[in-house]
Scaffold this motif. Structure first.
Motif, PDB file in Angstrom:
ATOM      1  N   MET A  87      69.906  21.823 -11.382  1.00 11.50           N
ATOM      2  CA  MET A  87      70.733  22.978 -11.050  1.00 11.50           C
ATOM      3  C   MET A  87      70.513  23.400  -9.603  1.00 11.50           C
ATOM      4  O   MET A  87      69.403  23.267  -9.093  1.00 11.50           O
ATOM      5  CB  MET A  87      70.347  24.145 -11.976  1.00 11.50           C
ATOM      6  N   ALA A  88      71.588  23.875  -8.976  1.00 12.26           N
ATOM      7  CA  ALA A  88      71.461  24.294  -7.572  1.00 12.26           C
ATOM      8  C   ALA A  88      70.576  25.535  -7.476  1.00 12.26           C
ATOM      9  O   ALA A  88      70.777  26.501  -8.215  1.00 12.26           O
ATOM     10  CB  ALA A  88      72.831  24.591  -7.006  1.00 12.26           C
ATOM     11  N   ALA A  89      69.581  25.472  -6.585  1.00 16.71           N
ATOM     12  CA  ALA A  89      68.707  26.624  -6.376  1.00 16.71           C
ATOM     13  C   ALA A  89      69.192  27.404  -5.157  1.00 16.71           C
ATOM     14  O   ALA A  89      69.866  26.861  -4.279  1.00 16.71           O
ATOM     15  CB  ALA A  89      67.281  26.137  -6.158  1.00 16.71           C
ATOM     16  N   ARG A  90      68.821  28.685  -5.118  1.00 21.71           N
ATOM     17  CA  ARG A  90      69.133  29.503  -3.938  1.00 21.71           C
ATOM     18  C   ARG A  90      67.874  29.583  -3.075  1.00 21.71           C
ATOM     19  O   ARG A  90      66.840  30.080  -3.520  1.00 21.71           O
ATOM     20  CB  ARG A  90      69.586  30.900  -4.363  1.00 21.71           C
ATOM     21  N   ILE A  91      67.994  29.067  -1.875  1.00 16.62           N
ATOM     22  CA  ILE A  91      66.814  28.963  -1.004  1.00 16.62           C
ATOM     23  C   ILE A  91      67.078  29.730   0.282  1.00 16.62           C
ATOM     24  O   ILE A  91      68.135  29.577   0.910  1.00 16.62           O
ATOM     25  CB  ILE A  91      66.513  27.479  -0.676  1.00 16.62           C
ATOM     26  N   LEU A  92      66.119  30.543   0.684  1.00 14.91           N
ATOM     27  CA  LEU A  92      66.219  31.236   1.977  1.00 14.91           C
ATOM     28  C   LEU A  92      65.352  30.516   3.010  1.00 14.91           C
ATOM     29  O   LEU A  92      64.157  30.328   2.792  1.00 14.91           O
ATOM     30  CB  LEU A  92      65.745  32.693   1.853  1.00 14.91           C
ATOM     31  N   VAL A  93      65.986  30.109   4.102  1.00 15.93           N
ATOM     32  CA  VAL A  93      65.241  29.550   5.243  1.00 15.93           C
ATOM     33  C   VAL A  93      65.190  30.659   6.289  1.00 15.93           C
ATOM     34  O   VAL A  93      66.213  30.996   6.905  1.00 15.93           O
ATOM     35  CB  VAL A  93      65.947  28.299   5.815  1.00 15.93           C
ATOM     36  N   ALA A  94      64.020  31.261   6.446  1.00 17.77           N
ATOM     37  CA  ALA A  94      63.883  32.383   7.382  1.00 17.77           C
ATOM     38  C   ALA A  94      63.026  31.937   8.565  1.00 17.77           C
ATOM     39  O   ALA A  94      61.987  31.308   8.380  1.00 17.77           O
ATOM     40  CB  ALA A  94      63.240  33.576   6.685  1.00 17.77           C
ATOM     41  N   TYR A  95      63.479  32.255   9.759  1.00 17.65           N
ATOM     42  CA  TYR A  95      62.772  31.772  10.946  1.00 17.65           C
ATOM     43  C   TYR A  95      62.566  32.895  11.963  1.00 17.65           C
ATOM     44  O   TYR A  95      63.287  33.892  11.984  1.00 17.65           O
ATOM     45  CB  TYR A  95      63.553  30.625  11.624  1.00 17.65           C
ATOM     46  N   ALA A  96      61.566  32.678  12.808  1.00 13.38           N
ATOM     47  CA  ALA A  96      61.363  33.517  13.993  1.00 13.38           C
ATOM     48  C   ALA A  96      61.608  32.620  15.201  1.00 13.38           C
ATOM     49  O   ALA A  96      61.418  31.400  15.131  1.00 13.38           O
ATOM     50  CB  ALA A  96      59.941  34.057  14.017  1.00 13.38           C
ATOM     51  N   THR A  97      62.044  33.202  16.295  1.00  9.22           N
ATOM     52  CA  THR A  97      62.267  32.396  17.499  1.00  9.22           C
ATOM     53  C   THR A  97      62.268  33.286  18.733  1.00  9.22           C
ATOM     54  O   THR A  97      62.565  34.479  18.626  1.00  9.22           O
ATOM     55  CB  THR A  97      63.607  31.628  17.414  1.00  9.22           C
ATOM     56  N   ARG A  98      61.884  32.721  19.861  1.00  4.19           N
ATOM     57  CA  ARG A  98      62.089  33.440  21.124  1.00  4.19           C
ATOM     58  C   ARG A  98      63.156  32.756  21.959  1.00  4.19           C
ATOM     59  O   ARG A  98      63.957  33.403  22.598  1.00  4.19           O
ATOM     60  CB  ARG A  98      60.783  33.508  21.923  1.00  4.19           C
ATOM     61  N   LYS A  99      63.170  31.439  21.940  1.00  2.00           N
ATOM     62  CA  LYS A  99      64.081  30.701  22.825  1.00  2.00           C
ATOM     63  C   LYS A  99      65.052  29.797  22.075  1.00  2.00           C
ATOM     64  O   LYS A  99      65.717  28.972  22.692  1.00  2.00           O
ATOM     65  CB  LYS A  99      63.266  29.880  23.831  1.00  2.00           C
ATOM     66  N   GLY A 100      65.096  29.907  20.756  1.00  4.63           N
ATOM     67  CA  GLY A 100      66.153  29.232  19.996  1.00  4.63           C
ATOM     68  C   GLY A 100      65.803  27.884  19.380  1.00  4.63           C
ATOM     69  O   GLY A 100      66.523  27.413  18.505  1.00  4.63           O
ATOM     70  N   SER A 101      64.719  27.246  19.808  1.00  4.33           N
ATOM     71  CA  SER A 101      64.475  25.890  19.289  1.00  4.33           C
ATOM     72  C   SER A 101      64.070  25.919  17.811  1.00  4.33           C
ATOM     73  O   SER A 101      64.443  25.021  17.049  1.00  4.33           O
ATOM     74  CB  SER A 101      63.429  25.152  20.133  1.00  4.33           C
ATOM     75  N   THR A 102      63.356  26.951  17.389  1.00  4.40           N
ATOM     76  CA  THR A 102      62.973  27.054  15.967  1.00  4.40           C
ATOM     77  C   THR A 102      64.204  27.382  15.118  1.00  4.40           C
ATOM     78  O   THR A 102      64.323  26.904  13.982  1.00  4.40           O
ATOM     79  CB  THR A 102      61.885  28.126  15.783  1.00  4.40           C
ATOM     80  N   ALA A 103      65.122  28.151  15.685  1.00  6.14           N
ATOM     81  CA  ALA A 103      66.356  28.472  14.965  1.00  6.14           C
ATOM     82  C   ALA A 103      67.124  27.181  14.663  1.00  6.14           C
ATOM     83  O   ALA A 103      67.639  26.996  13.551  1.00  6.14           O
ATOM     84  CB  ALA A 103      67.221  29.411  15.805  1.00  6.14           C
ATOM     85  N   GLU A 104      67.181  26.277  15.630  1.00  5.79           N
ATOM     86  CA  GLU A 104      67.920  25.021  15.418  1.00  5.79           C
ATOM     87  C   GLU A 104      67.222  24.143  14.379  1.00  5.79           C
ATOM     88  O   GLU A 104      67.881  23.459  13.589  1.00  5.79           O
ATOM     89  CB  GLU A 104      68.075  24.284  16.749  1.00  5.79           C
ATOM     90  N   ILE A 105      65.902  24.180  14.362  1.00  5.66           N
ATOM     91  CA  ILE A 105      65.161  23.425  13.331  1.00  5.66           C
ATOM     92  C   ILE A 105      65.448  24.030  11.951  1.00  5.66           C
ATOM     93  O   ILE A 105      65.695  23.307  10.981  1.00  5.66           O
ATOM     94  CB  ILE A 105      63.646  23.398  13.643  1.00  5.66           C
ATOM     95  N   ALA A 106      65.460  25.356  11.875  1.00  5.38           N
ATOM     96  CA  ALA A 106      65.752  26.030  10.596  1.00  5.38           C
ATOM     97  C   ALA A 106      67.146  25.653  10.104  1.00  5.38           C
ATOM     98  O   ALA A 106      67.351  25.407   8.905  1.00  5.38           O
ATOM     99  CB  ALA A 106      65.627  27.543  10.767  1.00  5.38           C
ATOM    100  N   GLN A 107      68.114  25.581  11.023  1.00  7.06           N
ATOM    101  CA  GLN A 107      69.479  25.182  10.640  1.00  7.06           C
ATOM    102  C   GLN A 107      69.474  23.752  10.088  1.00  7.06           C
ATOM    103  O   GLN A 107      70.158  23.455   9.105  1.00  7.06           O
ATOM    104  CB  GLN A 107      70.430  25.248  11.847  1.00  7.06           C
ATOM    105  N   ALA A 108      68.712  22.875  10.734  1.00  4.43           N
ATOM    106  CA  ALA A 108      68.647  21.475  10.282  1.00  4.43           C
ATOM    107  C   ALA A 108      68.022  21.395   8.888  1.00  4.43           C
ATOM    108  O   ALA A 108      68.479  20.619   8.037  1.00  4.43           O
ATOM    109  CB  ALA A 108      67.846  20.635  11.282  1.00  4.43           C
ATOM    110  N   VAL A 109      66.994  22.203   8.638  1.00  4.49           N
ATOM    111  CA  VAL A 109      66.353  22.230   7.314  1.00  4.49           C
ATOM    112  C   VAL A 109      67.365  22.734   6.283  1.00  4.49           C
ATOM    113  O   VAL A 109      67.519  22.154   5.199  1.00  4.49           O
ATOM    114  CB  VAL A 109      65.085  23.131   7.343  1.00  4.49           C
ATOM    115  N   GLY A 110      68.086  23.792   6.626  1.00  2.00           N
ATOM    116  CA  GLY A 110      69.096  24.357   5.727  1.00  2.00           C
ATOM    117  C   GLY A 110      70.164  23.325   5.370  1.00  2.00           C
ATOM    118  O   GLY A 110      70.564  23.209   4.216  1.00  2.00           O
ATOM    119  N   LYS A 111      70.593  22.570   6.376  1.00  2.00           N
ATOM    120  CA  LYS A 111      71.630  21.549   6.158  1.00  2.00           C
ATOM    121  C   LYS A 111      71.157  20.491   5.171  1.00  2.00           C
ATOM    122  O   LYS A 111      71.910  20.067   4.288  1.00  2.00           O
ATOM    123  CB  LYS A 111      71.935  20.867   7.488  1.00  2.00           C
ATOM    124  N   GLU A 112      69.906  20.042   5.346  1.00  2.00           N
ATOM    125  CA  GLU A 112      69.352  19.028   4.423  1.00  2.00           C
ATOM    126  C   GLU A 112      69.325  19.562   2.997  1.00  2.00           C
ATOM    127  O   GLU A 112      69.643  18.842   2.056  1.00  2.00           O
ATOM    128  CB  GLU A 112      67.911  18.674   4.808  1.00  2.00           C
TER     129      GLU A 112
END
Ligand SMILES: Cc1cc2nc3c(=O)[nH]c(=O)nc-3n(C[C@H](O)[C@H](O)[C@H](O)COP(=O)(O)O)c2cc1C
Length: 166
Positions: A1-26
């Motif tokens: 069954m599909a689970a609901r997952i929250l990928v929450a990130y902190a960032t100052r310059k955006g690189s962690t945000a892009e990693i979080a997006q990639a994790v979310g996509k997977e």
């Protein structure tokens, strides 16, 4: 069954945000509902089955992660949690630094026992820095460049549902 997952990130310059997006996509590709949000914008964590928390390392400290884990400790404590950090330690090869920062990641979410803790190489772009940050990078001899390994990030994310028992 599909689970609901929250990928929450902190960032100052955006690189962690892009990693979080990639994790979310997977996670979405694996059939789950993944919401990706900056920690600062998260008002409630109700209704999620699992959490992925990511934050960068600045001057040997993990930013915001500890605060977030404390804020939502009851909800996070009763669900599977995976944690990733982002920093230059994986490429700078200073002895003991990866272990030290991985330990910091785990300590930031205590008493939660994450199903997985990863430290990914990040990105340092001097063009994004103000004078003070440039001085900090120089004094710490931080490496400069984009070292994010998208294959390693995707592989880690793909393994999470099984580790989380989803
Ligand atoms: C001023 C400064 C200090 C940093 N200190 C560390 C550090 O102590 N350890 C580390 O592994 N990486 C360090 N880094 C690298 C960052 O963690 C890396 O650039 C990361 O990708 C930043 O994430 P963000 O773009 O989401 O803010 C530092 C970078 C800067 C600019």
């Amino acid at each position: 069954m599909a689970a609901r997952i929250l990928v929450a990130y902190a960032t100052r310059k955006g690189s962690t945000a892009e990693i979080a997006q990639a994790v979310g996509k997977e996670l979405q590709s694996a059939g789950h509902e993944a919401a990706v949000s900056e920690m600062k914008a998260v008002k409630s964590v109700g209704g999620y089955d699992a959490f992925v928390l990511g934050a960068p390392v600045y001057m040997h400290k993990i930013i915001e992660l500890g605060k977030f884990a404390k804020r939502f400790r009851d909800e996070l404590g009763s669900r599977p949690v995976a944690v990733f950090g982002v920093g230059m330690a994986p490429v700078s090869k200073k002895p003991g630094e990866v272990e030290e920062e991985s330990n910091l990641l785990s300590a930031s979410v205590t008493p939660i026992n994450p199903v997985s803790v990863a430290l990914f190489a990040g990105k340092v772009d001097p063009a994004q820095f103000n004078f003070l940050m440039r001085r900090m990078v120089e004094s710490d001899k931080t490496m400069v460049g984009d070292f994010r390994d998208w294959n390693a990030i995707a592989a880690w994310a793909r393994d999470l549902p099984e580790k989380m028992g989803l």
